[in-house]
Enzyme design. Sequence first.
Site, PDB file in Angstrom:
ATOM      1  N   GLY A   1       0.766  -1.243   0.000  1.00  0.00           N
ATOM      2  CA  GLY A   1       0.000   0.000   0.000  1.00  0.00           C
ATOM      3  C   GLY A   1       0.793   1.287   0.000  1.00  0.00           C
TER       4      GLY A   1
ATOM      5  N   ASP B   1      -5.004   2.438  10.887  1.00  0.00           N
ATOM      6  CA  ASP B   1      -6.368   2.492  11.424  1.00  0.00           C
ATOM      7  C   ASP B   1      -6.386   1.914  12.833  1.00  0.00           C
ATOM      8  OD1 ASP B   1      -6.309  -0.217  10.506  1.00  0.00           O
ATOM      9  OD2 ASP B   1      -7.552   0.268   8.800  1.00  0.00           O
TER      10      ASP B   1
ATOM     11  N   LYS C   1      -6.651   7.032  10.800  1.00  0.00           N
ATOM     12  CA  LYS C   1      -8.056   6.998  11.225  1.00  0.00           C
ATOM     13  C   LYS C   1      -8.056   7.068  12.753  1.00  0.00           C
ATOM     14  CE  LYS C   1      -9.945   4.198   7.454  1.00  0.00           C
ATOM     15  NZ  LYS C   1     -10.656   2.939   7.148  1.00  0.00           N
TER      16      LYS C   1
ATOM     17  N   PHE D   1     -14.065   3.241   4.386  1.00  0.00           N
ATOM     18  CA  PHE D   1     -13.206   2.381   3.586  1.00  0.00           C
ATOM     19  C   PHE D   1     -12.826   3.136   2.328  1.00  0.00           C
ATOM     20  CE2 PHE D   1     -11.977  -0.822   0.543  1.00  0.00           C
ATOM     21  CZ  PHE D   1     -11.052  -1.527   1.299  1.00  0.00           C
TER      22      PHE D   1
ATOM     23  N   ASP E   1      -5.925  -0.467  -1.721  1.00  0.00           N
ATOM     24  CA  ASP E   1      -6.702  -1.325  -2.604  1.00  0.00           C
ATOM     25  C   ASP E   1      -7.976  -1.834  -1.951  1.00  0.00           C
ATOM     26  OD1 ASP E   1      -5.970  -4.719  -2.113  1.00  0.00           O
ATOM     27  OD2 ASP E   1      -5.224  -3.150  -0.799  1.00  0.00           O
TER      28      ASP E   1
ATOM     29  N   ARG F   1      -5.309   0.234  -6.643  1.00  0.00           N
ATOM     30  CA  ARG F   1      -4.098   0.901  -6.144  1.00  0.00           C
ATOM     31  C   ARG F   1      -3.596   1.990  -7.088  1.00  0.00           C
ATOM     32  NH1 ARG F   1      -2.051  -1.832  -1.725  1.00  0.00           N
ATOM     33  NH2 ARG F   1      -2.399  -4.065  -1.676  1.00  0.00           N
TER      34      ARG F   1
END
Length: 179
Positions: A48, A106, A134, A155, A162, A168
């Site tokens: 990511g 998160d 988050k 989300f 992704d 991505r």
Amino acid sequence: MSRVKILDKTFETSIPEAEILKHVKAVADRLNHDMKDKNPIFLAVLNGAFVFAADLLRMITIPCEVSFVKLASYEGTTSTGKIKEVFGINEDLTNRTVVILEDIVDTGLTMKRMVESLGTRKPASIHICTLLLKPDKLKEDLNIEYVALRIPNDFIVGYGLDYDKQGRQLRDIYTLVQE
């Protein structure tokens, strides 16, 4: 706002690329200042963080090194809670300044595991730098020093993030549309 369909879900633009890059530049400026005499090693978390890491590192003007680590904890849209290291770090981190580059924090479970793992390698210091945080979902007490953007508990996909291995490559960040 534009919409994209990825697999069975629809997403809507929430953070355009220009805004993302403005915040990435602000983080890079802070890192350039704070790390100017440290020759840090930046550890980008794959998959990511690859887009964030590429953009950020092109804005870094101080001497540094770059390496990659791959951790996995997601399936589809939810964290599995089980973090497995797929491949790790080959560099000697003893007495080094380490900056972890993450796409999103998160719950903080993945980051806690990574900090604990890196701590066994005797670095001088470990710093966390994330594109997205988050705060309402954070479960771990982490010192996240460098945050480009704080976002709600939605989300999202795009800019390296992704949905089930798709999306991505999108330049903007998109939020899941509740239908």
